[in-house]
Design an enzyme around this catalytic site. Structure first.
Site: not given
Ligand code: AMP
Length: 285
Positions: A34, A37
């Site tokens: 999204h 990311h």
């Molecule tokens: P994930 O795929 O959920 O492990 O997230 C990968 C990276 O994206 C991590 O560093 C998360 O903190 C970051 N992330 C996920 N959601 C958001 C968001 N809404 N805003 C900013 N960074 C995000």
């Protein structure tokens, strides 16, 4: 855009970039992208000559009964999205590559993982720290970019990098939200329409806390009482925790002076959501 699936290939590719003096930036992810990311990737693009990302749903950070199997995955969609952002290489390993038979080495970051999600998700940060340490050794980045949405994760990774003298920089990026304020998350696809209002109780309660703080309330218990009352007023919302902590140690604090974060984890029916607000920061809702 390259897609590499073995550690050896990725290491060789990174080594050749390093030998040519290129700066490697890196965004580790579990995929199902999204805007949150993509914002990290755009920053990665700005910070380095070569942008690497990883897509890997890491089993060691999921507990028993959590959503490892049903975690959303769509590699085709993800790869076309990131091609648009200018990602140079995707590291996309299988679990047998990351955790082969006889695997037995884990990284434990102690104090900062003991509060908040460390209580409700035992073993989660051990899995996160371990996979990030492995990914850093495989991708060999100069800088890695993480979202502040997973605040405790960011603090944990910074701590690990400092404590283990890892030779890279860690950068945190602001939380990206939907227009209604909901923090973007791959898990938001689990939410049903009638649960949306309860899901919005997190960001809306952060706004309440910000207002109280700005009007001079510094007592953490007073702020938390209002936050909890507000969230509890929503039919599908069940608070896992609502705490105010010091931003680097993540220890609970009584007074909101400076370097304080309000961290929330709330179950909306079966979907566990997190959100946070660092007092004094902008809240983009
Ligand atoms: P994930 O795929 O959920 O492990 O997230 C990968 C990276 O994206 C991590 O560093 C998360 O903190 C970051 N992330 C996920 N959601 C958001 C968001 N809404 N805003 C900013 N960074 C995000």
């Amino acid at each position: 855009m390259k897609i590499l699936s073995t550690a050896r290939e990725m290491q060789a590719f990174s080594e050749s970039l390093r030998n040519r003096g290129q700066k490697i930036s890196f965004v580790p992810t579990m995929g199902y992208f999204h805007e949150g990311h993509l914002s990290l990737m755009r920053e990665g693009k700005r910070l380095g000559d070569c942008l690497a990302i990883s897509i890997y749903v890491n089993p060691t950070q999921f507990g028993q009964g959590e959503d490892l199997e049903k975690y959303p995955r769509d590699f085709e969609r993800d790869s076309s999205l990131v091609e648009g952002v200018g990602v140079d290489v995707i590291f996309y390993p299988e679990s047998t590559e990351m955790y082969p038979e006889y695997y037995q080495t884990y990284v434990t970051v102690e104090m900062v993982t003991q509060n908040l999600c460390g209580i409700s998700r035992p073993g989660h940060f051990r899995g996160v720290a371990t996979v990030c340490a492995k990914l850093f050794n495989i991708v060999k980045p100069h800088v890695a970019i993480f979202g502040k949405k997973d605040f405790q994760q960011l603090v944990t990774i910074k701590r690990m990098v400092q404590d283990l003298n890892m030779d890279l920089e860690i950068t945190g990026m602001p939380i990206v939200r939907e227009t209604d304020g909901l923090a973007m998350s791959s898990r938001n696809v689990y939410l049903k329409e009638n649960e949306r209002d309860s899901a919005l109780s997190l960001s809306r309660s952060l706004k309440i806390a910000k207002k109280m703080y700005e009007s001079g309330v510094k007592d953490a218990f007073a702020i938390l009482a209002e936050v909890k009352k507000f969230i509890d007023g929503h039919p599908y919302a069940e608070i896992d925790y609502a705490k105010i902590c010091e931003t680097t140690t993540l220890r609970d604090i009584d007074r909101v002076e400076r370097d304080a974060v309000l961290a929330l984890a709330v179950k909306v029916n079966k979907t566990r959501l997190i959100d946070n607000y660092v007092f004094g920061d902008v809240l983009n809702i």
